[in-house]
Write an enzyme that holds these catalytic residues in place. Sequence first.
Site, short mmCIF file in Angstrom:
data_model
loop_
_atom_site.label_atom_id
_atom_site.label_comp_id
_atom_site.label_asym_id
_atom_site.label_seq_id
_atom_site.Cartn_x
_atom_site.Cartn_y
_atom_site.Cartn_z
N GLY A 261 0.83 -1.19 0.00
CA GLY A 261 0.00 0.00 0.00
C GLY A 261 0.86 1.23 0.00
O GLY A 261 2.08 1.14 -0.04
N SER B 174 1.39 3.07 2.36
CA SER B 174 2.14 3.24 3.59
C SER B 174 3.14 2.13 3.86
O SER B 174 3.92 2.22 4.79
CB SER B 174 1.17 3.36 4.76
OG SER B 174 0.27 2.29 4.73
N GLY B 175 3.13 1.08 3.06
CA GLY B 175 4.13 0.05 3.27
C GLY B 175 3.71 -1.29 2.73
O GLY B 175 2.60 -1.47 2.24
N VAL C 272 2.94 -5.44 2.89
CA VAL C 272 2.25 -6.34 3.79
C VAL C 272 2.72 -7.77 3.52
O VAL C 272 2.80 -8.19 2.37
CB VAL C 272 0.72 -6.26 3.59
CG1 VAL C 272 0.01 -7.10 4.63
CG2 VAL C 272 0.25 -4.84 3.64
N LYS D 194 2.15 -5.57 8.46
CA LYS D 194 2.37 -4.39 7.61
C LYS D 194 3.59 -3.64 8.12
O LYS D 194 3.65 -3.25 9.28
CB LYS D 194 1.14 -3.50 7.68
CG LYS D 194 1.27 -2.26 6.85
CD LYS D 194 -0.08 -1.62 6.66
CE LYS D 194 -0.03 -0.73 5.43
NZ LYS D 194 -1.34 -0.49 4.88
N ASP E 293 -9.71 7.02 3.76
CA ASP E 293 -9.41 6.34 2.50
C ASP E 293 -10.32 5.13 2.32
O ASP E 293 -9.86 4.01 2.09
CB ASP E 293 -7.94 5.96 2.45
CG ASP E 293 -7.44 5.70 1.02
OD1 ASP E 293 -8.20 6.00 0.07
OD2 ASP E 293 -6.32 5.21 0.85
#
Length: 782
Positions: free
Chosen positions: A498, A500-501, A503, A520, A615
């Site tokens: 994603g 943000s990072g 998984v 994650k 989101d």
Amino acid sequence: MAAKKLLPYLLILALNFCGLHAQILPNISLGSSITAGTNDSWRSLSGEFAFGFYPLQNNLYLMGIWFDKIPERTLVWSANRDTPAEAGSTIRLTFAGQLFLTYSNGSVQSVYGGAAASLGFMENNGNFVLKDGNSRVIWQSFDSPTDTLLPTQVLTNGQMLFSNAKGTTDYSTGNFMLEMQYDGNLVLSAYHFSDPGYWFTGTLVSNDSLVFDSNASLYIVNSTNDVIYSLTENFSAPTGEYYHRATIDDMGNFQQYVYHKSNGSGWISMWKAIHEPCLVNAVCGVNGMCSSPDNETVTCNCIPGYIPLDPNHISKGCHPETVVNYCADPSMRNFTIAVIDDADFPFEGFADLDRVLNVDVEGCKVALMDDCYSIAASLVDSRCNKKRMPLLNARKSASTKGITAFVKVPLKSSNPGTQEGEKKNHFNFRAFLEISLIVSATLAFVFGATAIYYHPATRKFVRRKHSSDTTIGVNFREFKYVELHEATNGFSKTVGRGSSGKVYSGVLSLKNMRIEIAVKKLEKEIEKSEEEFMTELKIIGRTYHKNLVRLLGYCVENNQRLLVYELMANGTLSDLLFEEGERPSWVPRAEMVLGISRGLLYFHEECETQIIHCDVKPQNVLLDANYSAKIADFGLSKLLNKDQTRTDTNVRGTMGYLAPEWLRNAPVTSKVDVYSFGVVLLEILCCRRHIELNRVEEESEEDDLVLSDWVVSCMMKGKLEMVVRHDPEVLSDFKRFERMAMVGIWCIHPDPVLRPSMKKVTQMLEATSEVGIPPLLHDQMS
Ligand SMILES: *[C@@H]1O[C@H](CO)[C@@H](O)[C@H](O)[C@H]1NC(C)=O
Ligand SMILES: *[C@@H]1O[C@H](CO)[C@@H](O)[C@H](O)[C@H]1NC(C)=O
Ligand SMILES: *[C@@H]1O[C@H](CO)[C@@H](O)[C@H](O)[C@H]1NC(C)=O
Ligand SMILES: *[C@@H]1O[C@H](CO)[C@@H](O)[C@H](O)[C@H]1NC(C)=O
Ligand SMILES: *[C@@H]1O[C@H](CO)[C@@H](O)[C@H](O)[C@H]1NC(C)=O
Ligand SMILES: *[C@@H]1O[C@H](CO)[C@@H](O)[C@H](O)[C@H]1NC(C)=O
Ligand SMILES: *[C@@H]1O[C@H](CO)[C@@H](O)[C@H](O)[C@H]1NC(C)=O
Ligand SMILES: *[C@@H]1O[C@H](CO)[C@@H](O)[C@H](O)[C@H]1NC(C)=O
Ligand SMILES: *[C@@H]1O[C@H](CO)[C@@H](O)[C@H](O)[C@H]1NC(C)=O
Ligand SMILES: *[C@@H]1O[C@H](CO)[C@@H](O)[C@H](O)[C@H]1NC(C)=O
């Protein structure tokens, strides 16, 4: 007595001596340190690069690496670009073989915290490395680049460069990113704006990498080291005579620069990715307009009718002078249309959809005037492309010659009717083709970047019933890094990536239980201090709701932040609805809608502090073994960002699901989730994406590019059944469908005040509350 007092003093002197010693030898021994404010540094043998504290203005310093033999002392790497250190801060290669930055206030940033290193070394190529006892490199600055690559440096899949913020004295992270994507493509994008990118190599080859070789050529190689794409053209600047660097600059361009070593020529750009600076997306921010007559400097202005968010930095973007709901009363026409020659609002994903064919300037103007959802348009080749918010990429440059742009400008009540500005236009359409190509090639990324926690392998299986929820008994807790490393088999299996990072999937063995988990790894810049982060984390850890992907725990160690979730067996709602294969039937779909609304209601109104998701989209809704919908990434927005109700221009969320107030200078409330929920609801009801561009040619007679518009338009014509005409299950339960669709229309009202709360939404869906006629329909019918 005196001797005893002197002893510690002597020790300090001795240590300082070690520090001085370290400056001269290229080998940096354990226990060495550098203090900000002194002129100490660890230099390469050639003296060309130095590692230490790089002075900024105001007595602040960055822990970094710079060219040390040229007067500019150009910075090429930094460990703390967003948190400069004050005088007295130290860099320390500890006796335990770790590299720490200790700020003057005592807080410690671990730059390297892994297995013990036995020495540090500033290499002649500008790479600072830590080596273990066997002289193996165990950490290197080249592996965590900031905005610059140096010859011999390689950018591998998943690695990125981030530009500096605008203005040359600020080295903090800016808006633009060069990413070597996992799909092999090298892409420049304005990542803050969910931008699909404005430049790319199109090298969709797995395990490729961007190489800046020892001869300073930039190219992409595949996994067998064959060159598959060359970036720099031939120019002669041998590395023996010239310094080289490749940097993503603060205006979003990626360039290779050279500097003659002996005659002080200054940095000269020899190659650049973008030749027309205005082609950089969002270079002038939301509602800004870029112009660059000389292809060198960029001038930002606001679109007519808009004013700067920050008068001192117009490039940060603009907001409307007055907010007008153009759909509120179409008969009033409280606006005029400004016409801008040789300008365009190129592709913006969500925005660039409706088009009217075979019109002239006047026709396009009327089409814009009559469409209350559109705020702008551009006329290309007698094709009038109507635009919605946000206007991100407005530009007036070489490639927009011949295109006419139109924008709605609200009338000021004091001097109505005086802002009309119109000119005759000549058309020239050549450059549009180029843009369209970029559009089609990069469209996939618009819907691409998302976090998912699931087993791709189980997708193929038929539905199976699972009775016991094994994770309920698991208490939210802190995990050790080694424990997660083991559970995920060394972070070997990626199940998603994603914004943000990444998984990873794994299995925890607790007592007699095997619990499948998704871990994650947060990569994104975290604005919060560790303390604030932990506070938020604990609040989220205390939440429990059956329509929420459960957070089982976390790990904050070695500068890593990991979140541990339960693993969801059936993947994302997005895959279920939109990918190839059997569609879920109507009843479970209606259940999913209710599930998501209950999950959101819980977070908005029922937990100890209100959490806004920011989101909500089908990629963030996962399905458990029973196909029950669970919202993922809850609280992540709050966890990562200092301020949920943003006041700056940073838009969170995904185009198409974004509530309009994100793009106005209006406060962001829980109503942004209601809007996104409304879009998701319509998608679930109709089993199709909100925006389907490939419908343009397929079914051109229908106005169904944008699902919400289509639903509204069918409702107004009294023909809502058109929307689901291919779905007999829904047709046989039409009343329920109609009620839910109405709720969806309520949710997507442009005015957040008129949107219902999640509580009201849930009640309407559960049929415990009446569903009135949505105001959107009212507005359009009157
Ligand atoms: C560091 O070097 C600069 C320039 O050479 C000099 O002006 C300054 O006084 C030095 N600072 C210290 C603390 O030595
Ligand atoms: C210490 O200073 C740094 C850099 O200014 C800052 O990021 C950090 O939050 C501060 N820590 C504390 C505990 O104040
Ligand atoms: C630096 O360390 C290496 C071992 O990693 C050693 O071989 C070399 O001689 C050292 N050089 C100096 C100048 O101490
Ligand atoms: C790419 O690299 C990864 C990790 O090294 C490996 O697992 C994968 O099989 C490679 N893929 C290809 C197509 O070479
Ligand atoms: C660099 O150039 C030299 C001379 O042209 C050549 O022998 C060498 O192979 C080149 N190195 C790389 C990495 O291409
Ligand atoms: C890399 O590219 C070369 C040249 O195009 C090709 O022959 C080779 O098979 C490619 N390697 C892989 C692993 O695809
Ligand atoms: C670059 O130079 C080399 C050697 O002179 C030549 O073979 C190659 O074709 C040139 N490439 C381009 C793109 O001009
Ligand atoms: C520096 O020297 C190089 C090579 O001799 C030459 O091409 C360049 O023009 C010189 N630059 C300046 C500013 O003198
Ligand atoms: C700017 O660049 C574009 C595209 O390369 C080119 O068509 C145009 O002529 C250039 N304009 C100037 C003033 O150099
Ligand atoms: C439109 O203009 C009229 C008259 O100037 C004013 O009364 C009304 O409030 C305006 N409406 C909007 C939506 O701005």
